[in-house]
Motif scaffolding. Structure first.
Motif, PDB file in Angstrom:
ATOM      1  N   LEU A 262     -14.052  97.657 -23.941  1.00  0.00           N
ATOM      2  CA  LEU A 262     -14.918  96.336 -23.901  1.00  0.00           C
ATOM      3  C   LEU A 262     -14.036  95.156 -24.438  1.00  0.00           C
ATOM      4  O   LEU A 262     -14.455  94.148 -23.853  1.00  0.00           O
ATOM      5  N   THR A 263     -13.113  95.307 -25.357  1.00  0.00           N
ATOM      6  CA  THR A 263     -12.153  94.141 -25.645  1.00  0.00           C
ATOM      7  C   THR A 263     -11.328  93.567 -24.248  1.00  0.00           C
ATOM      8  O   THR A 263     -11.367  92.445 -24.045  1.00  0.00           O
ATOM      9  N   VAL A 264     -10.916  94.548 -23.622  1.00  0.00           N
ATOM     10  CA  VAL A 264     -10.256  94.215 -22.163  1.00  0.00           C
ATOM     11  C   VAL A 264     -11.119  93.405 -21.302  1.00  0.00           C
ATOM     12  O   VAL A 264     -10.740  92.710 -20.963  1.00  0.00           O
ATOM     13  N   VAL A 265     -12.466  93.950 -21.242  1.00  0.00           N
ATOM     14  CA  VAL A 265     -13.262  93.579 -20.385  1.00  0.00           C
ATOM     15  C   VAL A 265     -13.727  92.146 -20.762  1.00  0.00           C
ATOM     16  O   VAL A 265     -13.735  91.160 -19.884  1.00  0.00           O
ATOM     17  N   ALA A 266     -13.933  91.866 -21.989  1.00  0.00           N
ATOM     18  CA  ALA A 266     -14.425  90.460 -22.535  1.00  0.00           C
ATOM     19  C   ALA A 266     -13.246  89.607 -22.388  1.00  0.00           C
ATOM     20  O   ALA A 266     -13.595  88.330 -21.987  1.00  0.00           O
ATOM     21  N   ILE A 267     -11.995  89.898 -22.250  1.00  0.00           N
ATOM     22  CA  ILE A 267     -10.925  89.063 -22.006  1.00  0.00           C
ATOM     23  C   ILE A 267     -10.705  88.654 -20.402  1.00  0.00           C
ATOM     24  O   ILE A 267     -10.581  87.655 -20.164  1.00  0.00           O
ATOM     25  N   GLN A 268     -11.011  89.558 -19.759  1.00  0.00           N
ATOM     26  CA  GLN A 268     -10.952  89.502 -18.373  1.00  0.00           C
ATOM     27  C   GLN A 268     -12.121  88.794 -17.432  1.00  0.00           C
ATOM     28  O   GLN A 268     -11.801  88.026 -16.630  1.00  0.00           O
ATOM     29  N   VAL A 269     -13.098  88.955 -17.929  1.00  0.00           N
ATOM     30  CA  VAL A 269     -14.388  88.492 -17.148  1.00  0.00           C
ATOM     31  C   VAL A 269     -14.219  86.939 -17.060  1.00  0.00           C
ATOM     32  O   VAL A 269     -14.648  86.716 -15.863  1.00  0.00           O
ATOM     33  N   PRO A 270     -13.967  86.136 -17.881  1.00  0.00           N
ATOM     34  CA  PRO A 270     -13.846  84.775 -17.721  1.00  0.00           C
ATOM     35  C   PRO A 270     -13.090  84.335 -16.605  1.00  0.00           C
ATOM     36  O   PRO A 270     -13.392  83.575 -15.968  1.00  0.00           O
ATOM     37  N   PHE A 271     -11.826  84.997 -16.571  1.00  0.00           N
ATOM     38  CA  PHE A 271     -10.941  84.976 -15.477  1.00  0.00           C
ATOM     39  C   PHE A 271     -11.570  85.235 -14.149  1.00  0.00           C
ATOM     40  O   PHE A 271     -11.414  84.476 -12.972  1.00  0.00           O
ATOM     41  N   MET A 272     -12.099  86.423 -14.065  1.00  0.00           N
ATOM     42  CA  MET A 272     -12.624  87.158 -12.920  1.00  0.00           C
ATOM     43  C   MET A 272     -13.703  85.758 -12.445  1.00  0.00           C
ATOM     44  O   MET A 272     -13.761  85.798 -11.484  1.00  0.00           O
ATOM     45  N   VAL A 273     -14.681  85.460 -13.258  1.00  0.00           N
ATOM     46  CA  VAL A 273     -15.622  84.603 -12.871  1.00  0.00           C
ATOM     47  C   VAL A 273     -15.265  83.354 -12.357  1.00  0.00           C
ATOM     48  O   VAL A 273     -15.694  83.020 -11.298  1.00  0.00           O
ATOM     49  N   ALA A 274     -14.211  82.694 -13.027  1.00  0.00           N
ATOM     50  CA  ALA A 274     -13.868  81.386 -12.843  1.00  0.00           C
ATOM     51  C   ALA A 274     -12.844  81.644 -11.413  1.00  0.00           C
ATOM     52  O   ALA A 274     -12.865  80.472 -10.781  1.00  0.00           O
ATOM     53  N   GLY A 275     -12.300  82.429 -11.144  1.00  0.00           N
ATOM     54  CA  GLY A 275     -11.447  82.441  -9.971  1.00  0.00           C
ATOM     55  C   GLY A 275     -11.088  83.824  -9.638  1.00  0.00           C
ATOM     56  O   GLY A 275      -9.768  84.389  -9.862  1.00  0.00           O
ATOM     57  N   PHE A 276     -11.780  84.703  -9.081  1.00  0.00           N
ATOM     58  CA  PHE A 276     -11.678  86.022  -8.803  1.00  0.00           C
ATOM     59  C   PHE A 276     -10.404  86.442  -7.955  1.00  0.00           C
ATOM     60  O   PHE A 276      -9.607  87.377  -8.225  1.00  0.00           O
ATOM     61  N   ASP A 277     -10.467  85.466  -6.840  1.00  0.00           N
ATOM     62  CA  ASP A 277      -8.919  85.671  -6.091  1.00  0.00           C
ATOM     63  C   ASP A 277      -7.751  85.462  -6.727  1.00  0.00           C
ATOM     64  O   ASP A 277      -6.777  86.353  -6.313  1.00  0.00           O
ATOM     65  N   GLY A 278      -7.731  84.746  -7.654  1.00  0.00           N
ATOM     66  CA  GLY A 278      -6.588  84.459  -8.487  1.00  0.00           C
ATOM     67  C   GLY A 278      -6.170  85.673  -9.252  1.00  0.00           C
ATOM     68  O   GLY A 278      -5.104  85.904  -9.490  1.00  0.00           O
ATOM     69  N   TRP A 279      -7.250  86.058 -10.005  1.00  0.00           N
ATOM     70  CA  TRP A 279      -7.250  87.076 -10.863  1.00  0.00           C
ATOM     71  C   TRP A 279      -6.720  88.386 -10.257  1.00  0.00           C
ATOM     72  O   TRP A 279      -5.962  88.928 -10.763  1.00  0.00           O
TER      73      TRP A 279
END
Length: 468
Positions: A262-279
């Motif tokens: 859950l910690t990994v997901v919480a850190i990754q999700v903002p980047f995935m939402v803001a720019g999925f292609d870049g992430w």
């Protein structure tokens, strides 16, 4: 009543002696760390300086002022200044992607998101690659000093394997390794503090599951810096599962895994939402990487010769064999740890973690010299024989002294120097042999003192004296 008093006095004397040693070890090791990091920065800064081109790239990069330095001044920090929009101060991952040619654009870097953030902050206010190196060094240095403090507390003089050996000179500011190494050492320190015995109650300071859950969070943060600390959540969960010999704590083990996930997901999700292609592009870049000359791996310097070079068949074989060997070695490490547990000891989650790291470095298709900073703290934490540590560091020094010169020869199409290619092969194969051995040795190695004594409860007479 004399026996409890005598025992308690003895414990207090030992504790006072330990504090006295720490009072000497800590300043000495911190001064050594500071000195090695200053030398590291000065060595890497040789690749910079005026004149600069319109991108802020120094004319001296990557060989320095004439290429005659005592150590290679090349660093990934300065290299990445141009080509990832770091020099343009573009916030990472949000606007970019990966092209058909496999090149990243729009601020994407080939690192997990928290390392990308560190690069962005390091570039703030920088206009040249030399500025970027200086700002990054200022950002990274506190992590190196913090590692020294924690290792000095748990291992006393053995901290000098970290603070006063060549790797800290060679790699402190070569890449962004210090923050991720800090998360691993901090995780060990948190587990040690939680399991330490309160003199007031004679019990653990913090219950096991909350301590392990917090440790899992720290390791998950490390995963978002450079991936490998996330591997250690598995042996930590097994440690929780097996800590009570009367029953298996399945809920506790799964909870540790869940918290880390859950910690990994919480850190990754903002980047995935803001720019999925870049992430996603940073992951795609790593997936497309080949095991070639700049990876120093067992595959390039060994398997490649059986395929007549870096052929498509070779790349396909590496793509299959590398993950299979890594997973098999992980399973072996976990099993060896279980055998230690069955023989009567606690599950050695630190030794198993170190074993998994050795396997990851050995069998992954990418192996960079600066990974020595990953494994070095485990030489401090675990009672590995000093000739093994010395041999590993010698091999690393030989490799670092030659591999970057090899790159320069390839780029400039200069004649190959025999001592360069020989040094690379000697350095690579020394580390290959030792990493293979350490997969087993790490699991069986006891912890250093005073870390090994953390969690030992006082004897009955001690408890009576404490309560009195």
């Amino acid at each position: 009543m004399s026996a409890p008093s005598t025992t308690t006095d003895s414990r207090r004397l030992r504790a006072a002696a330990g504090r006295a040693r720490l009072a000497v070890v800590l300043p000495v090791s911190l001064l050594a760390t500071l000195a090695t990091m200053v030398v590291s920065y000065l060595g890497k800064a040789e690749c910079g300086g005026p004149p600069f081109d319109r991108f802020g790239r120094s004319a001296h990069f990557p060989v320095g002022h004439g290429g005659t330095q005592w150590m290679p001044c090349y660093s990934d920090i300065m290299y990445l200044w141009v080509g990832r929009d770091i020099n343009n101060h573009v916030f990472p991952y949000i606007h970019g992607g990966i092209g058909a040619d496999g090149k990243l654009f729009g601020g994407v870097v080939e690192y997990p998101v928290l390392s990308g953030l560190l690069m962005y902050f390091g570039a703030s206010g920088a206009h040249t690659d030399s500025d970027f190196l200086l700002h990054s060094a200022i950002l990274l240095a506190p992590f190196g000093l913090a590692i020294t403090v924690l290792l000095a507390v748990v291992a006393r003089w053995h901290v000098l394997w970290w603070a006063a050996t060549p790797p800290l000179i060679l790699y402190s500011f070569h890449n962004w390794e210090l923050p991720v190494a800090f998360t691993v050492v901090l995780a060990v320190a948190v587990m040690a503090w939680g399991s330490s015995i309160s003199p007031r109650t004679g019990e653990r300071r913090i219950p096991l599951l909350p301590t392990a859950s917090l440790t899992s969070v720290i390791l998950a943060v490390g995963f978002c810096l450079k991936l490998y600390p996330g591997l250690f959540i598995l042996p930590l969960a097994v440690y929780v599962l097996l800590h009570d010999r009367a029953r298996r704590d399945w809920r506790g083990g799964f909870a540790v895994l869940a918290v880390g996930t859950l910690t990994v997901v919480a850190i990754q999700v903002p980047f995935m939402v803001a720019g999925f292609d870049g992430w996603k592009a940073s992951l795609s870049f790593q997936g497309k990487r080949k095991s070639d000359v700049d990876t120093n791996s067992i595959w390039y310097w060994g398997l490649r010769h059986f395929f007549g070079g870096q052929t498509p068949a070779y790349n396909s074989a590496v793509g299959v064999l590398s993950p299979i060997m890594i997973l098999a070695a992980f399973a072996l490490a976990v099993y060896l740890g279980y055998r230690v547990h069955r023989a009567g000891g606690a599950y050695p989650w630190i030794g198993v973690s170190a074993s998994m790291l050795a396997a990851f470095i050995l069998f992954h298709k990418v192996h960079s010299p600066q990974y020595t900073l990953w494994i070095l703290p485990f030489f401090v934490l675990l009672r590995v024989r000093w000739p093994v540590i010395a041999a590993y560091l010698i091999g690393d020094l030989i490799l670092d002294s030659t591999i970057f010169r090899l790159f320069g020869i390839y780029v400039s199409h200069s004649p190959m120097k025999w001592w360069v290619i020989t040094g690379v092969n000697v350095g690579v194969w020394i580390q290959v042999a030792l990493l293979a051995m350490l997969i087993v040795v790490f699991v069986r190695s006891p912890l250093r003192e005073p870390l090994a004594s953390v969690g030992r409860r006082p004897t009955a007479p001690d408890r009576e004296a404490i309560s009195a």
